[in-house]
Enzyme design. Structure first.
Site, mmCIF file in Angstrom:
data_model
loop_
_atom_site.group_PDB
_atom_site.id
_atom_site.type_symbol
_atom_site.label_atom_id
_atom_site.label_comp_id
_atom_site.label_asym_id
_atom_site.label_seq_id
_atom_site.Cartn_x
_atom_site.Cartn_y
_atom_site.Cartn_z
ATOM 1 N N HIS A 110 9.756 -24.262 9.241
ATOM 2 C CA HIS A 110 8.670 -25.013 9.878
ATOM 3 C C HIS A 110 7.303 -24.814 9.220
ATOM 4 O O HIS A 110 6.470 -25.717 9.270
ATOM 5 C CB HIS A 110 8.557 -24.627 11.359
ATOM 6 C CG HIS A 110 9.625 -25.236 12.209
ATOM 7 N ND1 HIS A 110 9.559 -25.282 13.588
ATOM 8 C CD2 HIS A 110 10.803 -25.838 11.871
ATOM 9 C CE1 HIS A 110 10.651 -25.873 14.062
ATOM 10 N NE2 HIS A 110 11.427 -26.205 13.046
ATOM 11 N N CYS A 118 3.012 -3.355 4.099
ATOM 12 C CA CYS A 118 2.181 -2.214 4.504
ATOM 13 C C CYS A 118 2.878 -1.566 5.700
ATOM 14 O O CYS A 118 4.065 -1.819 5.926
ATOM 15 C CB CYS A 118 0.741 -2.632 4.804
ATOM 16 S SG CYS A 118 0.522 -3.749 6.205
ATOM 17 N N GLY A 119 2.185 -0.745 6.455
ATOM 18 C CA GLY A 119 2.836 -0.056 7.567
ATOM 19 C C GLY A 119 3.371 -1.016 8.607
ATOM 20 O O GLY A 119 4.515 -0.898 9.064
ATOM 21 N N THR A 120 2.551 -1.977 8.987
ATOM 22 C CA THR A 120 2.926 -2.942 10.029
ATOM 23 C C THR A 120 3.141 -4.356 9.508
ATOM 24 O O THR A 120 3.614 -5.220 10.257
ATOM 25 C CB THR A 120 1.797 -3.034 11.078
ATOM 26 O OG1 THR A 120 0.599 -3.445 10.379
ATOM 27 C CG2 THR A 120 1.559 -1.709 11.773
ATOM 28 N N ASP A 147 0.870 -1.184 0.000
ATOM 29 C CA ASP A 147 0.000 0.000 0.000
ATOM 30 C C ASP A 147 0.908 1.235 0.000
ATOM 31 O O ASP A 147 2.126 1.138 -0.210
ATOM 32 C CB ASP A 147 -0.999 -0.037 1.170
ATOM 33 C CG ASP A 147 -0.336 0.137 2.531
ATOM 34 O OD1 ASP A 147 0.919 0.215 2.603
ATOM 35 O OD2 ASP A 147 -1.070 0.197 3.535
ATOM 36 N N HIS A 148 0.307 2.397 0.261
ATOM 37 C CA HIS A 148 1.102 3.630 0.283
ATOM 38 C C HIS A 148 2.195 3.605 1.349
ATOM 39 O O HIS A 148 3.303 4.094 1.127
ATOM 40 C CB HIS A 148 0.182 4.842 0.509
ATOM 41 C CG HIS A 148 -0.703 4.693 1.704
ATOM 42 N ND1 HIS A 148 -1.803 3.845 1.714
ATOM 43 C CD2 HIS A 148 -0.649 5.239 2.954
ATOM 44 C CE1 HIS A 148 -2.383 3.907 2.899
ATOM 45 N NE2 HIS A 148 -1.701 4.734 3.667
ATOM 46 N N ARG A 198 8.039 -33.820 10.023
ATOM 47 C CA ARG A 198 6.805 -33.664 10.824
ATOM 48 C C ARG A 198 6.038 -32.376 10.466
ATOM 49 O O ARG A 198 4.838 -32.278 10.699
ATOM 50 C CB ARG A 198 7.127 -33.685 12.305
ATOM 51 C CG ARG A 198 7.946 -32.503 12.798
ATOM 52 C CD ARG A 198 8.490 -32.705 14.207
ATOM 53 N NE ARG A 198 9.193 -31.538 14.720
ATOM 54 C CZ ARG A 198 10.449 -31.226 14.396
ATOM 55 N NH1 ARG A 198 11.144 -31.962 13.551
ATOM 56 N NH2 ARG A 198 11.027 -30.154 14.932
ATOM 57 N N HIS A 199 6.756 -31.403 9.900
ATOM 58 C CA HIS A 199 6.104 -30.129 9.581
ATOM 59 C C HIS A 199 5.168 -30.243 8.385
ATOM 60 O O HIS A 199 4.257 -29.430 8.239
ATOM 61 C CB HIS A 199 7.157 -29.042 9.357
ATOM 62 C CG HIS A 199 8.044 -28.864 10.545
ATOM 63 N ND1 HIS A 199 7.576 -28.384 11.752
ATOM 64 C CD2 HIS A 199 9.354 -29.162 10.725
ATOM 65 C CE1 HIS A 199 8.570 -28.375 12.624
ATOM 66 N NE2 HIS A 199 9.653 -28.846 12.032
HETATM 67 C C1 RB5 Z 1 -2.027 2.520 6.592
HETATM 68 O O1 RB5 Z 1 -2.076 3.690 7.336
HETATM 69 C C2 RB5 Z 1 -1.876 1.322 7.525
HETATM 70 O O2 RB5 Z 1 -3.053 1.117 8.223
HETATM 71 C C3 RB5 Z 1 -1.499 0.077 6.726
HETATM 72 O O3 RB5 Z 1 -0.342 0.337 6.011
HETATM 73 C C4 RB5 Z 1 -1.203 -1.170 7.525
HETATM 74 O O4 RB5 Z 1 -0.281 -0.927 8.532
HETATM 75 C C5 RB5 Z 1 -2.359 -1.935 7.986
HETATM 76 O O5 RB5 Z 1 -2.236 -3.016 8.564
#
Ligand code: RB5
Length: 146
Positions: free
Chosen positions: A98, A65-67, A8-9, A132-133
């Protein structure tokens, strides 16, 4: 080896840097966008990239993405996808050894480029341990009807 990649952005700048570095290392890239840093919705990009891996159009996927959370949740909705959101080297290694993860999720706001490259390198270079995995990974897909 062919890699499907999407962001994403929030992940756009990191995606561009990772694409450049992967190309320098002779990986073939299928870029599913985003193609600039305008605000977008991550499912619109992570889903087609994951579908491309599931259909064997590519060997692995990378979604950013961000996270890493939103794109990993999205990618895991695609049948046949095992997406791992990895924020350190051990997670990247274990997700391959695994879990036979076939899509890597990265959180661009949680790591710098060097860490993202190191995580990506370990992910792409580690083989599934099997044994096993295999049974455990098969159970994941039988739960979801695959
Ligand atoms: C965008 O602001 C953020 O929500 C997205 O990149 C992501 O982290 C969502 O999980």
């Amino acid at each position: 080896m062919k890699i499907s990649i999407a962001s994403d952005h929030a992940g756009f700048a990191l995606k561009q840097d990772i694409i450049k570095w992967l190309k320098e290392n002779n990986y073939e890239i299928l870029d599913f966008g985003a193609f600039n840093s305008d605000s977008v919705d991550y499912p619109d990009y992570a889903f087609p990239a994951a579908e491309s891996v599931a259909s064997n159009e590519s060997d692995y996927g990378i979604v950013i993405c961000g996270t890493g959370i939103g794109v990993s949740i999205t990618a895991n909705k695609v049948a046949g996808i095992r997406c791992a959101n990895c924020c350190n080297l051990e997670m990247a290694k274990m997700s391959r050894l695994h879990n036979n993860a076939n899509v890597l999720a990265l959180g661009a706001r949680l790591m710098d480029l060097d860490m993202a490259k190191s995580i990506t390198k370990i992910f792409l270079e580690t083989e599934f341990e099997g044994g096993r995995h295999i049974r455990r990974v098969d159970k994941i897909h039988s739960i979801s009807g695959l």
